[in-house]
Structure formats: C-alpha cells, structure tokens
Design a protein around this motif. Structure first.
Motif, PDB file in Angstrom:
ATOM      1  N   MET A  59     -10.393  -0.869  -8.798  1.00 34.87           N
ATOM      2  CA  MET A  59     -11.527  -0.701  -7.903  1.00 34.87           C
ATOM      3  C   MET A  59     -11.471   0.681  -7.264  1.00 34.87           C
ATOM      4  SD  MET A  59     -12.865  -2.959  -4.676  1.00 34.87           S
ATOM      5  CE  MET A  59     -13.585  -4.163  -5.796  1.00 34.87           C
ATOM      6  N   ILE A  60     -12.597   1.394  -7.323  1.00 31.02           N
ATOM      7  CA  ILE A  60     -12.682   2.741  -6.756  1.00 31.02           C
ATOM      8  C   ILE A  60     -13.632   2.703  -5.570  1.00 31.02           C
ATOM      9  CG2 ILE A  60     -13.234   5.155  -7.206  1.00 31.02           C
ATOM     10  CD1 ILE A  60     -12.759   4.570 -10.203  1.00 31.02           C
ATOM     11  N   ASP A  61     -13.051   2.715  -4.382  1.00 32.60           N
ATOM     12  CA  ASP A  61     -13.836   2.743  -3.156  1.00 32.60           C
ATOM     13  C   ASP A  61     -13.235   3.764  -2.194  1.00 32.60           C
ATOM     14  OD1 ASP A  61     -15.922   2.125  -1.556  1.00 32.60           O
ATOM     15  OD2 ASP A  61     -15.376   0.048  -1.171  1.00 32.60           O
ATOM     16  N   ALA A  62     -12.529   4.717  -2.745  1.00 31.73           N
ATOM     17  CA  ALA A  62     -11.866   5.782  -2.008  1.00 31.73           C
ATOM     18  C   ALA A  62     -11.408   6.817  -3.043  1.00 31.73           C
ATOM     19  CB  ALA A  62     -10.670   5.246  -1.216  1.00 31.73           C
ATOM     20  N   PRO A  63     -11.034   8.023  -2.609  1.00 33.65           N
ATOM     21  CA  PRO A  63     -10.956   8.501  -1.231  1.00 33.65           C
ATOM     22  C   PRO A  63     -12.328   8.880  -0.679  1.00 33.65           C
ATOM     23  CG  PRO A  63     -10.336  10.263  -2.703  1.00 33.65           C
ATOM     24  CD  PRO A  63     -10.553   9.031  -3.556  1.00 33.65           C
ATOM     25  N   ARG A  64     -12.317   9.507   0.488  1.00 31.89           N
ATOM     26  CA  ARG A  64     -13.566   9.908   1.134  1.00 31.89           C
ATOM     27  C   ARG A  64     -14.351  10.861   0.236  1.00 31.89           C
ATOM     28  NH1 ARG A  64     -11.172  12.331   6.479  1.00 31.89           N
ATOM     29  NH2 ARG A  64      -9.616  12.912   4.913  1.00 31.89           N
ATOM     30  N   GLY A  65     -15.672  10.693   0.271  1.00 31.42           N
ATOM     31  CA  GLY A  65     -16.495  11.548  -0.566  1.00 31.42           C
ATOM     32  C   GLY A  65     -17.838  11.853   0.046  1.00 31.42           C
ATOM     33  N   TYR A  66     -17.867  12.064   1.364  1.00 34.51           N
ATOM     34  CA  TYR A  66     -19.152  12.253   2.025  1.00 34.51           C
ATOM     35  C   TYR A  66     -19.266  13.584   2.762  1.00 34.51           C
ATOM     36  CZ  TYR A  66     -16.518  10.620   6.123  1.00 34.51           C
ATOM     37  OH  TYR A  66     -15.576  10.469   7.115  1.00 34.51           O
ATOM     38  N   PHE A  67     -18.262  14.492   2.618  1.00 27.33           N
ATOM     39  CA  PHE A  67     -18.399  15.842   3.155  1.00 27.33           C
ATOM     40  C   PHE A  67     -17.638  16.802   2.236  1.00 27.33           C
ATOM     41  CE2 PHE A  67     -14.745  13.930   5.202  1.00 27.33           C
ATOM     42  CZ  PHE A  67     -13.779  14.930   5.239  1.00 27.33           C
ATOM     43  N   ALA A  68     -17.971  18.065   2.299  1.00 30.86           N
ATOM     44  CA  ALA A  68     -17.527  19.048   1.305  1.00 30.86           C
ATOM     45  C   ALA A  68     -16.013  19.137   1.156  1.00 30.86           C
ATOM     46  CB  ALA A  68     -18.105  20.422   1.650  1.00 30.86           C
ATOM     47  N   GLU A  69     -15.278  19.039   2.261  1.00 31.06           N
ATOM     48  CA  GLU A  69     -13.831  19.196   2.198  1.00 31.06           C
ATOM     49  C   GLU A  69     -13.105  17.887   1.906  1.00 31.06           C
ATOM     50  OE1 GLU A  69     -15.748  20.452   4.681  1.00 31.06           O
ATOM     51  OE2 GLU A  69     -15.700  22.493   3.843  1.00 31.06           O
ATOM     52  N   ALA A 107       0.831  -1.199   0.000  1.00 27.71           N
ATOM     53  CA  ALA A 107       0.000   0.000   0.000  1.00 27.71           C
ATOM     54  C   ALA A 107       0.869   1.253   0.000  1.00 27.71           C
ATOM     55  CB  ALA A 107      -0.927   0.012   1.209  1.00 27.71           C
ATOM     56  N   TYR A 108       0.366   2.296  -0.650  1.00 31.42           N
ATOM     57  CA  TYR A 108       1.004   3.605  -0.643  1.00 31.42           C
ATOM     58  C   TYR A 108       0.034   4.630  -0.058  1.00 31.42           C
ATOM     59  CZ  TYR A 108       4.584   1.992  -4.025  1.00 31.42           C
ATOM     60  OH  TYR A 108       5.612   1.332  -4.651  1.00 31.42           O
ATOM     61  N   THR A 109       0.601   5.615   0.621  1.00 32.78           N
ATOM     62  CA  THR A 109      -0.188   6.772   1.036  1.00 32.78           C
ATOM     63  C   THR A 109      -0.075   7.825  -0.057  1.00 32.78           C
ATOM     64  OG1 THR A 109       0.342   6.316   3.359  1.00 32.78           O
ATOM     65  CG2 THR A 109      -0.557   8.484   2.835  1.00 32.78           C
ATOM     66  N   VAL A 110      -1.202   8.354  -0.502  1.00 35.69           N
ATOM     67  CA  VAL A 110      -1.215   9.319  -1.605  1.00 35.69           C
ATOM     68  C   VAL A 110      -1.998  10.566  -1.199  1.00 35.69           C
ATOM     69  CG1 VAL A 110      -0.954   7.575  -3.394  1.00 35.69           C
ATOM     70  CG2 VAL A 110      -3.244   8.205  -2.616  1.00 35.69           C
ATOM     71  N   ASN A 111      -1.725  11.652  -1.918  1.00 36.99           N
ATOM     72  CA  ASN A 111      -2.415  12.923  -1.675  1.00 36.99           C
ATOM     73  C   ASN A 111      -3.251  13.303  -2.889  1.00 36.99           C
ATOM     74  OD1 ASN A 111      -1.179  13.431   0.920  1.00 36.99           O
ATOM     75  ND2 ASN A 111       0.705  13.942  -0.192  1.00 36.99           N
ATOM     76  N   TYR A 112      -4.418  13.860  -2.629  1.00 33.15           N
ATOM     77  CA  TYR A 112      -5.324  14.284  -3.693  1.00 33.15           C
ATOM     78  C   TYR A 112      -5.398  15.809  -3.741  1.00 33.15           C
ATOM     79  CZ  TYR A 112      -6.747   9.392  -3.751  1.00 33.15           C
ATOM     80  OH  TYR A 112      -6.751   8.022  -3.834  1.00 33.15           O
ATOM     81  N   ARG A 113      -5.562  16.351  -4.948  1.00 36.79           N
ATOM     82  CA  ARG A 113      -5.579  17.806  -5.137  1.00 36.79           C
ATOM     83  C   ARG A 113      -6.985  18.390  -5.119  1.00 36.79           C
ATOM     84  NH1 ARG A 113      -2.756  19.388 -10.512  1.00 36.79           N
ATOM     85  NH2 ARG A 113      -3.880  17.602 -11.388  1.00 36.79           N
ATOM     86  N   THR A 114      -7.990  17.566  -5.000  1.00 35.40           N
ATOM     87  CA  THR A 114      -9.370  18.028  -5.162  1.00 35.40           C
ATOM     88  C   THR A 114     -10.138  17.986  -3.850  1.00 35.40           C
ATOM     89  OG1 THR A 114     -10.054  15.776  -5.730  1.00 35.40           O
ATOM     90  CG2 THR A 114      -9.452  17.242  -7.559  1.00 35.40           C
TER      91      THR A 114
END
Length: 285
Positions: A199-209, A141-148
């Motif tokens: 498979m797309i089951d992330a990242p979090r997508g249940y609050f605005a930030e 596993a890798y830890t990654v950062n998202y820009r959005t």
C-alpha cells in the motif's frame, strides 16, 4: 495514512466522521473475526471468556483495534469504499506479507486485518512513529529516509529513461545508488521479504520539497516484477487525484494491470516479469 491528512475537522461534522469510522472498523473487524473461526461473534466471545486472551494474540489485537476506532476522535484517511478494496484482498490472501508506506490513524486497522501475517509500516517522521507506537506497541514500523523531492519528478522520469540501472531488465533496489528512483538504505527486512500486498499512502507529496511518491511507486513495480512466489503482487496507490501519483503509476504500475478504481485509490495486480510480455523492453508498461 500519510502525514498529508493529519488535521481533521473539529466542528459538528466530526461527530458523523467518528460514527462512520467506528462503523467501518466495527463491520470490517467483526467480519474478520467471523471469517477466522466460529459461526458467530458470540461464540468467539464465549470462547474468549473460558480461555484467557494473550496480550499479543490475534483476538486481542483485533478487539483493541475495534475499541480504538469506536472511541477515537480521529478517522482513517481512506473512506469506506477505498478501505473495502484492500480489505477484500486481505480476506482472500490472509495471512500474507503486507507492506504499508505510511503510518497513520488507520494503521491499527491494517495490522489487525492481517492476523498471523507480517504487516510492516514505513514512515519518514521518527517523532510521528514514536507517537503512534506509544498507543499501539503491537505495530511494527521503521523510520526511513527518501532521496527524492517532489519538485524533481520530471527530472527523475528523464533520469529513468537514460540510466541503465533503472531499466526493467536491470532494475534492483538494495545498493542501487545509480538509479535515483530505487529505494536504498532501507532495513534488510524490506528487501528480504517478498511482499504480497503493497500500500502506497506515503511519503508526503503535497509540496515541492516533500519526498513525493515517485521512488516508492517505481520500487513497488520493481518488487512486483521480481516476485518469485505464487500469484501477483497487489499494489494499492492512494491520492491518485494528484498529478505525480497518476503519472508515475501510469509509467511504472501500468494501466493494463489496474483492476479497480474507487475514489482516490487505484488497485493494481502486477505479475512477475517472466509473465510480463514486455519484460525485456526499455519501459515497464
């Protein structure tokens, strides 16, 4: 698998959930063992008794996963029907390159179901990665950062339609800083591997930030279209009951490539761009 659902019921219903989880994992993993070699599980066990099992062997990984789910108080985030969709593809494509966005309670299962293949998990939370890997060091596993951020979903769609580096004929991922939907700054292995299943089951997508899954869905479509190897790319998108997931899937993964829908899971089979009649147009679908 995502961090959205890491809290589980602790009342009497948890007992049935644990039983279901054990049954699911047991049936799936035993079926995998049967398919992999002998005519019966007993034969496999007999062989393992006469030959020591290496700590990192496929058999050991599968048996550890089976024991884990049979005794765990945590259940996978997907239900039996949803899990079966991906499992059936893995049976036919194994060994394969399997990319999973999200690290969760079902990660051991997915890793065990792709023996001799490459299974890689991408997760946004370093502490969560460390926690999972303590109990399952065989997982990669890798830890990654998202820009959005989820609140940018509408603006990102408008950006896609006006930014040349996002358009189907030009879209790439590594170093494509101009396209805000392209996943950049990820490990080289992410870009250098041609993924058979995503498979797309992330990242979090249940609050605005939260990062949301806009960029992941777009990037999965780009990787599938840029495929050079044989066959289609299988993309599994979870939580399609949510507005953004459904909207971006329709825009980039394309309803014409949707082959199965079970519960909150959509399964797409996306061909390379040279087999896509709309590859030269301004839209993916």
């Amino acid at each position: 698998m995502s961090r959205d659902d890491r809290q589980f019921p602790t009342d009497g219903r948890s007992l049935s959930l644990i039983a279901i989880a054990g049954l699911i994992a047991g049936v799936i993993l035993i079926s995998s063992l049967l398919k992999a070699g002998d005519d019966s599980l007993l034969c496999s066990i007999a062989k393992s008794r006469s030959q020591p099992i290496n700590a990192f062997s496929d058999m050991e990984t599968q048996l550890r996963a089976l024991v884990h789910y049979a005794t765990s108080k945590r259940t996978p985030q997907q239900n039996y029907g949803e899990i079966s969709v991906t499992y059936n593809v893995l049976r036919n494509r194994n060994p394969c390159n399997f990319l999973v966005f999200g690290l969760g309670y079902d990660s051991r299962m997915w890793n065990a179901l792709n023996p001799q293949g490459k299974t890689l998990f991408l997760e946004e939370d370093q502490k969560w990665v460390d926690n999972v890997l303590k109990g399952a060091p065989e997982i990669r596993a890798y830890t990654v950062n998202y820009r959005t951020q989820l609140k940018e979903a509408d603006d990102l769609l408008n950006h896609f339609r006006t930014e040349p580096s996002c358009l189907p004929s030009n879209a790439s991922l590594r170093g494509n800083d101009q396209c805000k939907l392209a996943l950049t700054g990820f490990p080289d292995e992410f870009y250098d591997t041609e993924w058979d299943l995503i498979m797309i089951d992330a990242p979090r997508g249940y609050f605005a930030e939260a990062p949301g899954r806009m960029a992941v869905i777009f990037s999965a479509a780009v990787m599938a279209r840029n495929r050079k190897g044989f066959g289609v790319t299988h993309v599994f998108l979870h939580d399609v009951d949510r507005k953004v997931e459904k909207r971006f899937a329709t825009e980039f993964l394309c309803k014409k490539y949707l082959v199965k829908s079970v519960g909150r899971l959509w399964h797409f089979e996306i061909p390379p761009a040279d087999k896509n009649t709309s590859s030269d147009g301004p839209r993916f679908c």
